[in-house]
Design an enzyme around this catalytic site. Structure first.
Site, PDB file in Angstrom:
ATOM      1  CB  SER A   1      -4.460  -6.424   4.721  1.00 43.01           C
ATOM      2  OG  SER A   1      -4.092  -5.203   4.288  1.00 43.01           O
TER       3      SER A   1
ATOM      4  CG  HIS B   1      -2.038  -1.064   1.436  1.00 42.90           C
ATOM      5  ND1 HIS B   1      -1.900  -1.680   2.528  1.00 42.90           N
ATOM      6  CD2 HIS B   1      -2.953  -1.812   0.609  1.00 42.90           C
ATOM      7  CE1 HIS B   1      -2.864  -2.764   2.400  1.00 42.90           C
ATOM      8  NE2 HIS B   1      -3.321  -2.620   1.111  1.00 42.90           N
TER       9      HIS B   1
HETATM   10  N1  COA Z   1      -0.345  -4.012  -1.816  1.00 42.03           N
HETATM   11  C1  COA Z   1      -0.699  -4.872  -0.977  1.00 42.03           C
HETATM   12  N2  COA Z   1      -2.104  -5.075  -0.662  1.00 42.03           N
HETATM   13  C2  COA Z   1      -2.882  -4.756  -1.640  1.00 42.03           C
HETATM   14  C3  COA Z   1      -2.503  -3.820  -2.468  1.00 42.03           C
HETATM   15  C4  COA Z   1      -1.298  -3.485  -2.547  1.00 42.03           C
HETATM   16  N3  COA Z   1      -0.900  -2.687  -3.317  1.00 42.03           N
HETATM   17  N4  COA Z   1      -3.723  -3.356  -2.958  1.00 42.03           N
HETATM   18  C5  COA Z   1      -4.646  -4.042  -2.636  1.00 42.03           C
HETATM   19  N5  COA Z   1      -4.173  -4.891  -1.450  1.00 42.03           N
HETATM   20  C6  COA Z   1      -4.946  -5.817  -0.661  1.00 42.03           C
HETATM   21  C7  COA Z   1      -5.450  -5.001   0.471  1.00 42.03           C
HETATM   22  O1  COA Z   1      -4.831  -5.171   1.641  1.00 42.03           O
HETATM   23  C8  COA Z   1      -6.888  -5.957   0.671  1.00 42.03           C
HETATM   24  O2  COA Z   1      -6.625  -7.152   1.272  1.00 42.03           O
HETATM   25  P1  COA Z   1      -7.445  -7.753   2.375  1.00 42.03           P
HETATM   26  O3  COA Z   1      -8.642  -8.121   1.515  1.00 42.03           O
HETATM   27  O4  COA Z   1      -6.877  -9.042   2.576  1.00 42.03           O
HETATM   28  O5  COA Z   1      -7.895  -6.876   3.372  1.00 42.03           O
HETATM   29  C9  COA Z   1      -7.183  -6.397  -0.756  1.00 42.03           C
HETATM   30  O6  COA Z   1      -6.111  -6.313  -1.589  1.00 42.03           O
HETATM   31  C10 COA Z   1      -8.281  -5.469  -1.315  1.00 42.03           C
HETATM   32  O7  COA Z   1      -8.014  -4.085  -1.126  1.00 42.03           O
HETATM   33  P2  COA Z   1      -8.937  -2.967  -1.855  1.00 42.03           P
HETATM   34  O8  COA Z   1      -9.038  -3.371  -3.347  1.00 42.03           O
HETATM   35  O9  COA Z   1      -7.839  -1.815  -1.711  1.00 42.03           O
HETATM   36  O10 COA Z   1     -10.085  -3.138  -1.124  1.00 42.03           O
HETATM   37  P3  COA Z   1     -10.470  -2.489   0.536  1.00 42.03           P
HETATM   38  O11 COA Z   1     -11.396  -3.552   1.026  1.00 42.03           O
HETATM   39  O12 COA Z   1      -9.294  -2.367   1.210  1.00 42.03           O
HETATM   40  O13 COA Z   1     -10.920  -1.185   0.152  1.00 42.03           O
HETATM   41  C11 COA Z   1     -12.711   0.446  -0.824  1.00 42.03           C
HETATM   42  C12 COA Z   1     -12.052  -0.964  -0.604  1.00 42.03           C
HETATM   43  C13 COA Z   1     -12.783   0.793   0.622  1.00 42.03           C
HETATM   44  C14 COA Z   1     -11.955   1.262  -1.469  1.00 42.03           C
HETATM   45  C15 COA Z   1     -13.923   0.255  -1.491  1.00 42.03           C
HETATM   46  O14 COA Z   1     -14.981  -0.859  -0.674  1.00 42.03           O
HETATM   47  C16 COA Z   1     -14.947   1.518  -1.114  1.00 42.03           C
HETATM   48  O15 COA Z   1     -14.819   2.299  -1.968  1.00 42.03           O
HETATM   49  N6  COA Z   1     -15.859   1.416  -0.173  1.00 42.03           N
HETATM   50  C17 COA Z   1     -16.343   2.635   0.430  1.00 42.03           C
HETATM   51  C18 COA Z   1     -17.968   2.212  -0.252  1.00 42.03           C
HETATM   52  C19 COA Z   1     -18.367   2.596  -1.719  1.00 42.03           C
HETATM   53  O16 COA Z   1     -17.895   3.696  -2.299  1.00 42.03           O
HETATM   54  N7  COA Z   1     -18.881   1.576  -2.252  1.00 42.03           N
HETATM   55  C20 COA Z   1     -18.943   1.410  -3.521  1.00 42.03           C
HETATM   56  C21 COA Z   1     -17.911   0.968  -4.490  1.00 42.03           C
HETATM   57  S1  COA Z   1     -18.110   1.102  -6.288  1.00 42.03           S
END
Ligand code: COA
Length: 160
Positions: free
Chosen positions: A128, A17
């Site tokens: 994560s 991240h």
């Molecule tokens: N390096 C390491 N890990 C990474 C990474 C990177 N570059 N990119 C993503 N990951 C991992 C994250 O740690 C996470 O792991 P986990 O599932 O084991 O926790 C996984 O990949 C998914 O990450 P990400 O795609 O960033 O999703 P998230 O759940 O952390 O965040 C939001 C998603 C918050 C951006 C999204 O849910 C959101 O926008 N929420 C707000 C509500 C909303 O607007 N909803 C409508 C969306 S269309």
């Protein structure tokens, strides 16, 4: 002024991240790193802890501000004046859901673009969840998370 937002659960933040955040900060005048309060995930760390961990690691980057948010990301982006959402892409498997989210966000807010940054190769395999799983089994994750996150994980896992 170009303003972007990089959102996630960050439970906890990993070097993957941080790599995306620092590289994105180089592309925009201002980058908000936005920690989601509620993503349907059962988090190990509280919102305050997740914010604090990531804030400590990014305090040296002048144009990054770490904040928390609730509700729709596009609404939050409007509130802070961001017209770009930054997402990291690790593998082809990320692409389906990322495209879906990008299109849904575009549907809701036509003025906001999503840009994807490819994850640096040394972090392709981490998430994560995998970090928490390996840490709970005393595996070595020291190359994959900052020292403070490592200590926070050890402490938190010892309390469970
Ligand atoms: N390096 C390491 N890990 C990474 C990474 C990177 N570059 N990119 C993503 N990951 C991992 C994250 O740690 C996470 O792991 P986990 O599932 O084991 O926790 C996984 O990949 C998914 O990450 P990400 O795609 O960033 O999703 P998230 O759940 O952390 O965040 C939001 C998603 C918050 C951006 C999204 O849910 C959101 O926008 N929420 C707000 C509500 C909303 O607007 N909803 C409508 C969306 S269309």
């Amino acid at each position: 002024m170009t303003i972007a937002v990089y959102a996630g659960t960050f439970d906890p933040v990993t070097n993957g991240h941080l790599d995306i955040a620092v590289r994105a900060a180089g592309l925009f005048d201002k980058l908000y790193v936005a920690v989601a309060q509620e993503t349907g995930k059962n988090t190990l760390f509280s919102l305050e802890e997740r914010v604090q961990l990531i804030r400590q690691e990014l305090s040296g980057v002048a144009n990054i501000e770490v904040v928390s948010f609730d509700g729709l990301l596009v609404d939050f982006a409007h509130k802070i004046g961001a017209n770009t959402i930054v997402r990291g892409l690790r593998a082809v498997s990320d692409f389906d859901i990322e495209l879906q989210m990008a299109l849904m966000n575009k549907e809701m807010a036509a003025d906001i673009e999503t840009v994807f940054l490819p994850t640096s190769p040394q972090y392709l395999f981490i998430s994560s969840s995998i970090i928490k799983n390996v840490a709970s089994l005393q595996g070595d994750i020291s190359r994959l998370v900052p020292e403070r996150v490592l200590l926070a994980l050890e402490k938190k896992l010892s309390q469970i």
